[in-house]
Design a protein around this motif. Sequence first.
Motif, short mmCIF file in Angstrom:
data_model
loop_
_atom_site.label_atom_id
_atom_site.label_comp_id
_atom_site.label_asym_id
_atom_site.label_seq_id
_atom_site.Cartn_x
_atom_site.Cartn_y
_atom_site.Cartn_z
N GLY A 135 0.88 -1.21 0.12
CA GLY A 135 0.04 -0.10 0.05
C GLY A 135 0.77 1.30 -0.06
N PRO A 136 0.19 2.53 0.17
CA PRO A 136 0.82 3.54 0.20
C PRO A 136 1.57 3.99 1.46
CG PRO A 136 -1.40 4.23 0.57
CD PRO A 136 -1.20 2.57 0.53
N ALA A 137 2.47 4.98 1.39
CA ALA A 137 3.31 5.64 2.70
C ALA A 137 2.53 6.29 3.49
CB ALA A 137 4.75 6.33 2.17
N TYR A 138 2.93 6.19 4.84
CA TYR A 138 2.19 7.01 5.60
C TYR A 138 2.48 8.55 5.37
CZ TYR A 138 1.63 3.25 8.96
OH TYR A 138 1.16 2.03 9.39
N VAL A 139 1.54 9.56 5.63
CA VAL A 139 1.43 10.91 5.40
C VAL A 139 2.23 11.40 6.83
CG1 VAL A 139 0.30 13.01 5.63
CG2 VAL A 139 -0.44 10.92 4.19
N THR A 140 3.32 12.19 6.40
CA THR A 140 4.13 12.91 7.76
C THR A 140 3.63 13.83 8.08
OG1 THR A 140 6.05 13.29 6.02
CG2 THR A 140 6.05 11.00 7.18
N THR A 141 3.28 14.92 7.27
CA THR A 141 2.68 16.30 7.46
C THR A 141 1.49 16.65 6.96
OG1 THR A 141 4.02 17.21 5.56
CG2 THR A 141 5.23 17.15 7.65
N ALA A 142 0.77 17.31 7.71
CA ALA A 142 -0.58 17.84 7.25
C ALA A 142 -1.03 19.08 7.81
CB ALA A 142 -1.64 16.76 7.70
N ASN A 143 -1.32 19.86 6.90
CA ASN A 143 -1.65 21.28 7.34
C ASN A 143 -0.49 22.06 8.09
OD1 ASN A 143 -4.11 21.09 6.20
ND2 ASN A 143 -5.01 20.46 8.20
N ALA A 144 0.71 21.70 7.55
CA ALA A 144 1.91 22.35 8.22
C ALA A 144 2.25 21.61 9.40
CB ALA A 144 2.16 23.72 8.24
N VAL A 145 1.58 20.59 10.01
CA VAL A 145 1.65 20.08 11.25
C VAL A 145 2.29 18.65 11.18
CG1 VAL A 145 0.63 19.11 13.41
CG2 VAL A 145 -0.11 21.40 12.29
N ALA A 146 3.30 18.25 11.93
CA ALA A 146 3.89 17.05 11.73
C ALA A 146 3.01 15.99 12.27
CB ALA A 146 5.33 17.04 12.38
#
Length: 401
Positions: free
Chosen positions: A373-384
């Motif tokens: 599957g896909p990789a994990y997201v590490t940042t969202a809305n400039a937040v880690a």
Amino acid sequence: MKKTLVVVAALATGGIASAQSSVTLFGVVDAAVRNVSNKSESINGFGPGLSVKASRTELANSGLSSSRLGFRGVEDLGGGLAAGFWLEAPLGNDDGGPALAFSRRSTVSLSGAFGEIRLGRDKTATVYQEETFDPFGDTGIGGSLIIDANETSTAGGGFGANSAYKRASNMVSYFLPRNLGGFYGNVEYAFHERVRTSPDTFAGADRTSTGRHVGGRLGYANGPFDIAASYAQNDTSLTTGTGTAAVTRLGNIKTFNLGSSYDFGVAKVFGEISRSNDERDPLNAFSQTQGVDLTGYLLGVTVPVGPGLIRASYAQVKYDDNRAPAFGVSTADPKANKLALGYVHNLSKRTALYGTLARVSNKNGANLTVGAGPAYVTTANAVAVRPKSSTGYEFGIRHTF
């Protein structure tokens, strides 16, 4: 049904008896509809309640057994001796790739009453061990969490260089003969094949052993009972950081594994304990370094049901970077657990339908997945954000030939 392509009888000079040779084409074609969803969440209260998911649905291969295409052959040399070869390539039957390369196994061997000597690229004793004592082996979304952890880099840089954990190139192996009253095993050594220059002060001299692998396995099987232990050491070099901040550190990864199974007839139970240590050279003359430890265990079961088989397993891994507490406060060790459940329905000896569900839960910075599957997201809305969980399912068909 395996198909013999060539059977020839060759007469040796001097009136020596003829030798029997055969070459066999074999393989597996396995395809599945697979969905994997990886969830990340905010760290230490920053961006409270922030959660982001990356998911993908795909037609994948190798959900029950690894898709492959291979050729193997044997020649009877007489006097109990036999020569053989084995060439096995991965097969991407979902998209027609990759190009044929015998990276799964490419060996030539000599066998007899003494056992077998095998030369070339092959599975390591460690992965033979873990595939034997895991109901899902190392295949599909239910496959070994312990293998995944040993090949996934930690935040501190451990285990990411363990490329020879499952297979090693340039390897010489010896396998015990099969008539030892239930005992079995092998030892192996893979050459690093690095150029040596002398004296050591010569510019560009390479004194590392990166790429070398040493391992072995010893077991005992009698009726429904099977138990075995394995040990391996991989000499590695691991680069962390990028650009001018990149640092390469030499070291070795040592792994010990103990596994066992017992078949009660109505069910077969599995158990496994594994421990690995990634030791790195210090960053400089003024620093000290501690090895990153990885401990894992697994409990599993298979239950035959008519023409089918129920499979289930629970596994857990835990990392320990052996760091001293900062300002008297200890950092929680990264850890993950995995639960997998599946069913295989055999339509014939060669064809099976299957389905698997699996979930991995990460804590304290662990970043493991169900293996696809896909990789994990590490940042969202400039937040880690950091990995939280990975969930997947797959339904497919496997055909062997």
